[in-house]
Design an enzyme around this catalytic site. Structure first.
Site, PDB file in Angstrom:
ATOM      1  N   SER A  68     -38.262  19.291   3.594  1.00  0.00           N
ATOM      2  CA  SER A  68     -36.829  18.789   2.505  1.00  0.00           C
ATOM      3  C   SER A  68     -37.404  17.894   1.494  1.00  0.00           C
ATOM      4  CB  SER A  68     -35.969  18.299   3.322  1.00  0.00           C
ATOM      5  OG  SER A  68     -34.882  17.676   2.571  1.00  0.00           O
TER       6      SER A  68
ATOM      7  N   TYR B 172     -31.432  13.089   9.974  1.00  0.00           N
ATOM      8  CA  TYR B 172     -32.222  14.151   9.427  1.00  0.00           C
ATOM      9  C   TYR B 172     -33.391  13.592   8.563  1.00  0.00           C
ATOM     10  CZ  TYR B 172     -32.215  18.336   6.260  1.00  0.00           C
ATOM     11  OH  TYR B 172     -32.698  19.452   5.664  1.00  0.00           O
TER      12      TYR B 172
HETATM   13  N1  LIG Z   1     -30.347  24.578   2.437  1.00  0.00           N
HETATM   14  C1  LIG Z   1     -30.926  23.674   1.870  1.00  0.00           C
HETATM   15  O1  LIG Z   1     -30.234  22.813   0.975  1.00  0.00           O
HETATM   16  C2  LIG Z   1     -32.042  23.118   2.665  1.00  0.00           C
HETATM   17  C3  LIG Z   1     -32.591  22.028   1.875  1.00  0.00           C
HETATM   18  C4  LIG Z   1     -34.011  21.511   2.294  1.00  0.00           C
HETATM   19  C5  LIG Z   1     -34.296  21.942   3.680  1.00  0.00           C
HETATM   20  N2  LIG Z   1     -33.713  22.644   4.238  1.00  0.00           N
HETATM   21  C6  LIG Z   1     -34.184  23.161   5.687  1.00  0.00           C
HETATM   22  O2  LIG Z   1     -34.220  24.635   5.669  1.00  0.00           O
HETATM   23  C7  LIG Z   1     -34.471  24.901   6.847  1.00  0.00           C
HETATM   24  C8  LIG Z   1     -33.254  26.033   7.174  1.00  0.00           C
HETATM   25  O3  LIG Z   1     -32.031  25.436   6.808  1.00  0.00           O
HETATM   26  P1  LIG Z   1     -30.879  26.786   6.107  1.00  0.00           P
HETATM   27  O4  LIG Z   1     -30.629  26.036   4.946  1.00  0.00           O
HETATM   28  O5  LIG Z   1     -31.306  28.179   5.975  1.00  0.00           O
HETATM   29  O6  LIG Z   1     -29.808  26.531   7.292  1.00  0.00           O
HETATM   30  P2  LIG Z   1     -29.276  27.584   8.442  1.00  0.00           P
HETATM   31  O7  LIG Z   1     -28.267  26.784   9.152  1.00  0.00           O
HETATM   32  O8  LIG Z   1     -28.924  28.997   7.730  1.00  0.00           O
HETATM   33  O9  LIG Z   1     -30.670  27.913   9.139  1.00  0.00           O
HETATM   34  C9  LIG Z   1     -31.002  26.730  10.275  1.00  0.00           C
HETATM   35  C10 LIG Z   1     -31.585  27.870  11.342  1.00  0.00           C
HETATM   36  O10 LIG Z   1     -31.808  27.134  12.591  1.00  0.00           O
HETATM   37  C11 LIG Z   1     -31.302  27.773  13.547  1.00  0.00           C
HETATM   38  N3  LIG Z   1     -31.427  26.717  14.861  1.00  0.00           N
HETATM   39  C12 LIG Z   1     -30.539  25.728  15.046  1.00  0.00           C
HETATM   40  N4  LIG Z   1     -30.886  25.214  16.285  1.00  0.00           N
HETATM   41  C13 LIG Z   1     -32.012  25.790  16.731  1.00  0.00           C
HETATM   42  C14 LIG Z   1     -32.804  25.990  17.965  1.00  0.00           C
HETATM   43  N5  LIG Z   1     -32.456  25.059  18.765  1.00  0.00           N
HETATM   44  N6  LIG Z   1     -33.683  26.841  18.140  1.00  0.00           N
HETATM   45  C15 LIG Z   1     -33.875  27.661  16.957  1.00  0.00           C
HETATM   46  N7  LIG Z   1     -33.190  27.804  16.044  1.00  0.00           N
HETATM   47  C16 LIG Z   1     -32.260  27.059  15.822  1.00  0.00           C
HETATM   48  C17 LIG Z   1     -30.088  28.167  13.234  1.00  0.00           C
HETATM   49  O11 LIG Z   1     -29.532  29.015  14.111  1.00  0.00           O
HETATM   50  C18 LIG Z   1     -30.170  28.796  11.965  1.00  0.00           C
HETATM   51  O12 LIG Z   1     -30.644  29.943  11.902  1.00  0.00           O
HETATM   52  C19 LIG Z   1     -34.115  23.632   7.804  1.00  0.00           C
HETATM   53  O13 LIG Z   1     -34.890  23.263   8.378  1.00  0.00           O
HETATM   54  C20 LIG Z   1     -33.357  22.857   6.648  1.00  0.00           C
HETATM   55  O14 LIG Z   1     -33.492  21.496   7.175  1.00  0.00           O
HETATM   56  C21 LIG Z   1     -32.444  23.466   3.819  1.00  0.00           C
END
Ligand SMILES: NC(=O)c1ccc[n+]([C@@H]2O[C@H](COP(=O)([O-])OP(=O)(O)OC[C@H]3O[C@@H](n4cnc5c(N)ncnc54)[C@H](O)[C@@H]3O)[C@@H](O)[C@H]2O)c1
Length: 255
Positions: free
Chosen positions: A143, A156
């Site tokens: 991130s 986080y």
């Molecule tokens: N959306 C954003 O703005 C953003 C920005 C920077 C980084 N990210 C990172 O991208 C990644 C994906 O996030 P996203 O935005 O797609 O959100 P999201 O909530 O759709 O995805 C997160 C996924 O992780 C899974 N998860 C949670 N706990 C888990 C576990 N114990 N075992 C296996 N899977 C598990 C959830 O079920 C979900 O599918 C994350 O690491 C997040 O920190 C997202």
């Protein structure tokens, strides 16, 4: 089809950025293990979509905060597809808590799902890649907050900061095995993790105004970078992070 004959694992692969990565890797020809902890129906829908593309996938329920479950993912990839070439450590959660109010349980959960999973995911994927030979790729979805403080989201930021050093240190250690370790650092992406902002027009307008490109990313715009990093064109990239943030880290507006 630049990833033909490659085998990938994507953790947290049935929603948001993970789902887009799964689909893009499959479109490029990879066979994909889709890790999930909830919504098996979403995983099944993805598997059907990939089947229509003429490619292969396998949904595996596994909690990445547990080493035994991570091993289950590697075993599934090797058992079904014979090898592992690309490990995408994508699963992540937020608690939106600060230094002053984070509980021990919240701290441990965020660190286990975001950082411990990426550390041991890297470790056991790399062991398999070394065993089979031919190198491999580990792609950590970090991130902008691997670098950039976000008050009110301290655990986080700690976890993503840890992933930053995991990427750099493991990248240096594993280079001699031709295992490349790269971080992808999104800014704001339109996924379920951001629903509260997306559903609040005032908050969304404020966010968009702070992003030089003027909008959140689509998950597909992160997935295309991951697919590039998994492919032949990224053979000299390791131990660093590619920020896919619409320029927000360089913006003087900030959040
Ligand atoms: N959306 C954003 O703005 C953003 C920005 C920077 C980084 N990210 C990172 O991208 C990644 C994906 O996030 P996203 O935005 O797609 O959100 P999201 O909530 O759709 O995805 C997160 C996924 O992780 C899974 N998860 C949670 N706990 C888990 C576990 N114990 N075992 C296996 N899977 C598990 C959830 O079920 C979900 O599918 C994350 O690491 C997040 O920190 C997202």
């Amino acid at each position: 089809m630049s990833l033909k004959n490659k085998v990938a694992i994507v953790t947290g692969g049935n929603s948001g950025i993970g789902q887009a990565i799964v689909l893009e890797l499959a479109r490029q020809g990879a066979s994909v293990v889709i890790d999930y902890v909830a919504h098996p129906e979403a995983t099944e829908a993805l598997e059907r979509e990939i089947c229509k593309l003429g490619n292969q996938s396998l949904g595996v329920e596994a909690d990445v905060s547990k080493l035994a479950d991570l091993q289950k993912l590697i075993d599934a990839a090797v058992g079904k597809f014979g090898r592992l070439d690309i490990m995408v450590n994508n699963a992540g959660i937020e608690t939106r808590t600060s230094v002053l109010d984070t509980t021990e349980a919240q701290y441990e959960r965020v660190m286990a799902i975001n950082l411990k999973s990426a550390f041991f995911g890297t470790q056991i994927a790399a062991r398999q890649m070394i065993k089979q030979g031919g190198g491999g790729r580990v792609i950590n979805i970090t991130s902008v907050h691997e670098d950039w403080p976000m008050p009110g989201n301290t655990p986080y930021c700690l976890a993503k900061g840890g992933m930053r050093m995991l990427t750099r240190t493991a990248g240096v250690e594993l280079a001699k095995h031709d295992i490349l370790v790269v971080g992808v650092g999104p800014g704001a992406v339109a996924t379920p993790i951001n629903l509260s902002t997306m559903n609040d027009p005032a908050k969304l307008a404020q966010l968009n105004a702070a992003i030089p490109l003027g909008r959140m990313a689509r998950p597909e715009e992160i997935a295309s970078v991951v697919a590039f990093l998994a492919g032949a064109g990224a053979s000299y990239l390791t131990a660093t992070t590619i920020f896919t943030d619409g320029g927000i880290m360089q913006s003087s507006v900030g959040l």
